[in-house]
Write a protein that holds these residues in place. Structure first.
Motif, short mmCIF file in Angstrom:
data_model
loop_
_atom_site.label_atom_id
_atom_site.label_comp_id
_atom_site.label_asym_id
_atom_site.label_seq_id
_atom_site.Cartn_x
_atom_site.Cartn_y
_atom_site.Cartn_z
N HIS A 83 28.03 50.71 28.07
CA HIS A 83 28.74 49.48 27.73
C HIS A 83 29.33 48.91 29.01
O HIS A 83 30.44 49.28 29.41
N LEU A 84 28.61 48.02 29.65
CA LEU A 84 29.00 47.51 30.96
C LEU A 84 30.18 46.56 30.90
O LEU A 84 30.72 46.18 31.94
N LEU A 85 30.59 46.16 29.70
CA LEU A 85 31.72 45.24 29.55
C LEU A 85 32.97 45.96 29.07
O LEU A 85 33.91 45.32 28.60
N ASN A 86 32.99 47.28 29.18
CA ASN A 86 34.12 48.06 28.70
C ASN A 86 35.39 47.67 29.44
O ASN A 86 35.51 47.88 30.65
N ALA A 87 36.34 47.09 28.74
CA ALA A 87 37.56 46.59 29.37
C ALA A 87 38.45 47.71 29.88
O ALA A 87 39.32 47.47 30.71
N THR A 88 38.25 48.94 29.40
CA THR A 88 39.10 50.05 29.84
C THR A 88 38.62 50.67 31.13
O THR A 88 39.30 51.53 31.68
N PHE A 146 16.44 49.64 41.09
CA PHE A 146 17.73 49.72 40.43
C PHE A 146 17.77 48.72 39.28
O PHE A 146 17.23 47.63 39.37
N MET A 147 18.43 49.12 38.20
CA MET A 147 18.57 48.22 37.05
C MET A 147 19.76 48.68 36.22
O MET A 147 20.28 49.79 36.39
N GLY A 148 20.22 47.80 35.33
CA GLY A 148 21.29 48.14 34.41
C GLY A 148 20.87 47.82 32.98
O GLY A 148 20.03 46.93 32.75
N ILE A 149 21.42 48.54 32.02
CA ILE A 149 21.16 48.26 30.61
C ILE A 149 22.48 48.31 29.86
O ILE A 149 23.26 49.25 30.00
N HIS A 150 22.74 47.25 29.12
CA HIS A 150 23.97 47.15 28.33
C HIS A 150 23.62 47.24 26.85
O HIS A 150 22.77 46.50 26.35
N PHE A 151 24.27 48.16 26.14
CA PHE A 151 24.03 48.35 24.72
C PHE A 151 24.95 47.43 23.92
O PHE A 151 26.17 47.44 24.09
N SER A 152 24.36 46.65 23.05
CA SER A 152 25.13 45.73 22.22
C SER A 152 24.65 45.88 20.77
O SER A 152 23.90 46.79 20.44
N ASP A 153 25.09 44.98 19.90
CA ASP A 153 24.60 44.95 18.53
C ASP A 153 24.52 43.50 18.08
O ASP A 153 24.98 42.59 18.77
N ASP A 168 20.03 51.06 19.15
CA ASP A 168 21.12 52.01 18.98
C ASP A 168 20.73 53.34 19.61
O ASP A 168 20.08 54.18 18.98
N PHE A 169 21.12 53.52 20.89
CA PHE A 169 20.89 54.79 21.56
C PHE A 169 22.19 55.59 21.57
O PHE A 169 23.28 55.02 21.48
N PRO A 170 22.10 56.90 21.66
CA PRO A 170 23.33 57.71 21.69
C PRO A 170 24.23 57.28 22.83
O PRO A 170 23.80 57.09 23.95
N LYS A 171 25.52 57.11 22.52
CA LYS A 171 26.50 56.70 23.51
C LYS A 171 27.45 57.86 23.75
O LYS A 171 27.74 58.64 22.87
N SER A 172 27.95 57.94 24.93
CA SER A 172 28.91 58.99 25.26
C SER A 172 30.27 58.64 24.69
O SER A 172 30.52 57.53 24.24
N HIS A 173 31.16 59.60 24.71
CA HIS A 173 32.50 59.41 24.18
C HIS A 173 33.20 58.29 24.94
O HIS A 173 33.23 58.25 26.16
N GLY A 174 33.79 57.35 24.20
CA GLY A 174 34.48 56.24 24.83
C GLY A 174 33.53 55.21 25.45
O GLY A 174 33.95 54.36 26.21
N GLU A 175 32.27 55.28 25.10
CA GLU A 175 31.27 54.34 25.62
C GLU A 175 31.24 54.33 27.14
O GLU A 175 31.11 53.30 27.78
N GLU A 176 31.39 55.47 27.74
CA GLU A 176 31.36 55.58 29.20
C GLU A 176 29.95 55.30 29.71
O GLU A 176 28.96 55.68 29.10
N VAL A 177 29.86 54.66 30.86
CA VAL A 177 28.56 54.37 31.42
C VAL A 177 28.03 55.60 32.13
O VAL A 177 28.78 56.49 32.55
N ARG A 178 26.71 55.65 32.26
CA ARG A 178 26.04 56.78 32.91
C ARG A 178 25.06 56.27 33.96
O ARG A 178 24.47 55.20 33.81
N TYR A 179 24.90 57.06 35.01
CA TYR A 179 23.85 56.81 36.00
C TYR A 179 22.70 57.74 35.67
O TYR A 179 22.88 58.96 35.58
#
Length: 772
Positions: free
Chosen positions: A123-128, A150-157, A187-198
């Motif tokens: 979740h690249l827009l995570n305000a926290t 290099f690329m980025g992917i943002h999960f939304s709904d 809908d891919f598995p997300k980490s706790h708190g929607e933390e981003v991963r490399y």
């Protein structure tokens, strides 16, 4: 501006041979030695990284990994599903559940099945989270490893897809992202708190997964080295090993900016003032330049000609996303935070020369022929080197990394702060050395707190709703959100002047009356032809299927007798638009190719000067090079200065058309005349636009700026939303309408005289109508 025109002249014959420096459209090469060396040391803690990689733990999902894991290669694992999903979306800009936000539409070879990839997923827009923090880490890796994708992917709904798309568009502009970003509804598995991963992988197999929190960049760099060290260069990469590809200034910018780039200002990030001299310094950050103007909006000068890293005169100097500036009255110089180059620059206002304060660089001896030989690939690639002390310092963790703000301490040292207020570098302005690094917001406030709070105190005079909008758009400091505006405003006389990154403008607030207005710019012609029009002049792009010329918006064919031909271009402005000011000669570029030579007609009081076609220039330069080799002492002589070019105004008529005159001398054969021009326009304030809504006016601007051949994934609706979010009067918005015209000549043989020996030269003229 004459010097700027001369600089463009020098590169005209080279630009036609320049090739794109990277087959992977969104991935930038290292800029220069200083820029790439400024990244933190990637060799630190390699033993730890190696142990981490050796002791990899098995994981089926994203959530149960603390630092790094080797994901299962099973086709049923979530990681394999994610990689398969991305792989399937590479050839499609948009699908049922995905949309690429900033892909290069024209490059069909952007990604391949074989190669090394780094993916920022989550979740690249995570305000926290500190978004600028994890993007900076990825950009550092991108600068270090230009051959990696290099690329980025943002999960939304589905519920928030529209809002996320707009927010990601703003994020790409704010963070200056040049790698593609994919918006996904899957809908891919997300980490706790929607933390981003490399996620690091090769050939879409066996991904390594890194947590964003407390990421050790060195461990990722180690993994990339292990994946790429045995990889042979592909054919597509070998294309760029020829001499013409050695262009240090060939910086790849985001293709997302095609609409936004043609606005007069593109992310005006910072501003400062010389109160005694009554002038302002605007950092037009995503245009990579500093604009100098007086309090009335009259442009006096500009610093920077092209994205890159190079010292020199203002017309030839290069920066990469300049941020905060600081004017020093005693030295009459301007300190500039060169953010993406991780450098501090100093501009001498009197001599009009830009130099680098940090890192310390040693300039090599050179001259015109050194420059030419470098462009031919016969000399060394870089015109500057970093001295031994600077090199050792750059390998230290104290090195600058994406600085943004700058203040001056009582002892004349420079206080440089990053955007998130997590690091402070104290730099000796005389020696250019980093004296101390302070980490953490409390430590920064302990040293700079008084300076910061004093400057921020005047923000209370601004309208609260407007202040909240700006803070939300730029804020990267969680402890003190308003601190993000530290470099976005300045005092000048009775006014407070502030940049508006949402509205892409500069506003002025009278501190006594409270009246607020946008600065109306004048003398725009001094900026000349924008770099995104002039530098790609006649550039060719190496693709897998051959060479493709830059796209033309207008092409015309003429078949005439040889001799002198006077051509008048009658350009009809788009409907409901007007010129901000008359077109200056400095905003026009002409180039002759083939069997013609262009004759300059600006300034009737002087003898017209002949500008030879690029082919003849090539042989003339080689002749001169041979003389220099035979007489080495000539290399140290200064090149002769060409005459200044008259920047006369271009004729216009009351019917809304403007006229550009070109005169060429032709010989039998085929030839071309290429004309580039930049028209600074705005919507007319008349009965045709008075009754229109702001959305209708925004759509008119969008239609005018839409490229003839769409090269951006930013659609019109998204750009309209960006314009409307600024809540400004659309008829006050200044934008650039580029002209790219090619006139092709098929010149017949000379007519014979009666004695059948002599030839007859003819004078002819042609009118060419151009509709924008």
């Amino acid at each position: 501006m004459s010097s700027r025109s001369l600089h463009l002249k020098k590169i005209s014959w080279l630009s036609s041979r320049t090739v794109s420096d990277n087959i992977h459209g969104g991935f930038r090469r290292p800029i220069t030695t200083p820029a790439t060396c400024l990244a933190p040391s990637f060799d630190r803690d390699m033993n730890i990284a190696s142990k981490t990689l050796v002791g990899q733990c098995y994981s089926r999902g994203f959530a149960s990994v603390k630092r790094v894991s080797r994901a299962s290669s099973s086709s049923s694992s979530p990681q394999a599903d994610l990689l398969s999903y991305i792989r399937a979306s590479l050839d499609k800009l948009e699908g049922p559940s995905h949309h690429w936000l900033n892909r290069d539409i024209g490059n069909k070879q952007l990604f391949k099945d074989k190669g090394t990839y780094v993916l920022l997923a989550g979740h690249l827009l995570n305000a926290t989270s500190d978004t600028s923090g994890f993007f900076d880490k990825l950009k550092l890796l991108q600068q270090r490893s230009p051959g990696v994708c290099f690329m980025g992917i943002h999960f939304s709904d589905q519920a928030r897809i529209a809002d996320d798309r707009t927010a990601l568009a703003e994020l790409i502009v704010k963070e200056y992202l040049t790698f593609p970003v994919l918006l996904s509804e899957r809908d891919f598995p997300k980490s706790h708190g929607e933390e981003v991963r490399y996620i690091v992988f090769k050939d879409f197999k066996n991904p390594l997964i890194y947590q964003e929190k407390d990421l050790d960049v060195a461990s990722v760099a180690k993994a990339l080295d292990s994946l790429t060290q045995d990889t042979e260069k592909s054919k597509s990469v070998k294309i760029f090993t020829n001499t013409w590809s050695k262009q240090a200034e060939a910086i790849k910018e985001s293709h997302f900016s095609s609409f936004l780039q043609d606005l007069f200002l593109y992310f005006p990030g910072c501003i400062s003032a010389d109160e005694v001299g009554n002038c302002l310094f605007i950092s037009d950050s995503n245009h990579h330049r500093i604009i100098i103007l007086d309090d009335s909006g009259k442009i006096l000068d500009s610093i920077g000609c092209f994205p890159g890293f190079e010292d020199g005169e203002f017309e030839s100097a290069k920066m990469l996303r300049p941020a905060a500036t600081l004017y020093d009255e005693e030295e009459d110089c301007l300190y500039i935070v060169d953010s993406e180059n991780h450098a501090i620059r100093r501009a001498n206002i009197k001599t009009r020369v830009l130099e680098t304060v940090y890192p310390r660089v040693i300039k090599k001896s050179g001259g015109l022929w050194s420059w030419i030989m470098e462009k031919m690939g016969l000399g060394k690639d870089d015109d500057t080197t970093v001295d031994a002390d600077a090199k050792s310092e750059e390998s230290d963790a104290h090195s600058l990394m994406f600085p943004w703000h700058i203040l001056k301490h009582d002892d004349d040292s420079l206080l440089v702060i990053n955007k998130s207020f997590s690091k402070l570098w104290i730099i000796n302005s005389a020696s250019g050395e980093i004296e101390e690094l302070v980490e953490g917001f409390p430590g920064i406030m302990e040293i700079c707190g008084k300076l910061i709070t004093e400057k921020l105190s005047v923000l209370k005079q601004l309208p609260s709703n407007w202040l909240q909008q700006q803070t939300k758009a730029i804020s990267s400091c969680k402890e003190l959100p308003s601190a993000a505006l530290l470099s976005s405003f300045t005092k000048l006389g009775d006014d407070m002047v502030m940049t508006d990154i949402v509205g892409q403008r500069v506003v002025k607030l009278n501190r006594e009356s409270g009246a607020c207005s946008s600065i109306q710019f004048s003398n725009i012609g001094i900026l000349g032809l924008p770099y995104w029009l002039s530098i790609p002049l006649e550039r060719v792009f190496n693709l897998a299927n051959g060479v493709q010329e830059a796209h033309l918006s207008h092409t015309h064919q003429l078949r005439l007798l040889p001799g002198k031909i006077s051509i008048r271009l009658n350009i009809e402005l788009p409907q409901c638009t007007e010129l901000v000011e008359p077109v200056q000669e400095s905003c026009i570029w002409r180039q002759a190719r083939g069997s013609i030579s262009e004759v300059s007609t600006s300034g009737s009081a002087v003898e017209p000067s002949e500008k030879v076609g690029v082919s003849q220039q090539w042989y003339d330069e080689l002749d001169s090079l041979a003389k220099e080799i035979a007489n080495p002492e000539l290399a140290d002589e200064e090149p002769e200065q060409e005459e200044d070019i008259n920047t006369s105004e271009i004729e216009s008529e009351d019917d809304g058309r403007i006229h550009i005159d070109c005169t060429v001398n032709t010989s039998p054969g085929t030839s071309e005349l290429i004309v580039y021009a930049a028209l600074y326009l705005r919507l007319t304030k008349n009965e045709d636009t008075e009754g229109a809504s702001q959305e209708e006016l925004a759509r008119r601007i969008t239609e005018i700026l839409k490229p003839a051949r769409n090269m951006t994934t930013m659609d019109e609706d998204l750009f309209v939303k960006q314009l409307l979010k600024s809540k400004r009067e659309m008829r006050d918005m200044v934008f650039v309408k580029p002209i790219h015209l090619r006139v092709r000549f098929d010149t017949m043989d000379h007519p014979k005289a009666d004695n059948s020996r002599d030839v007859i030269l003819t004078d002819s003229s042609a009118q060419i109508d151009v509709t924008l």
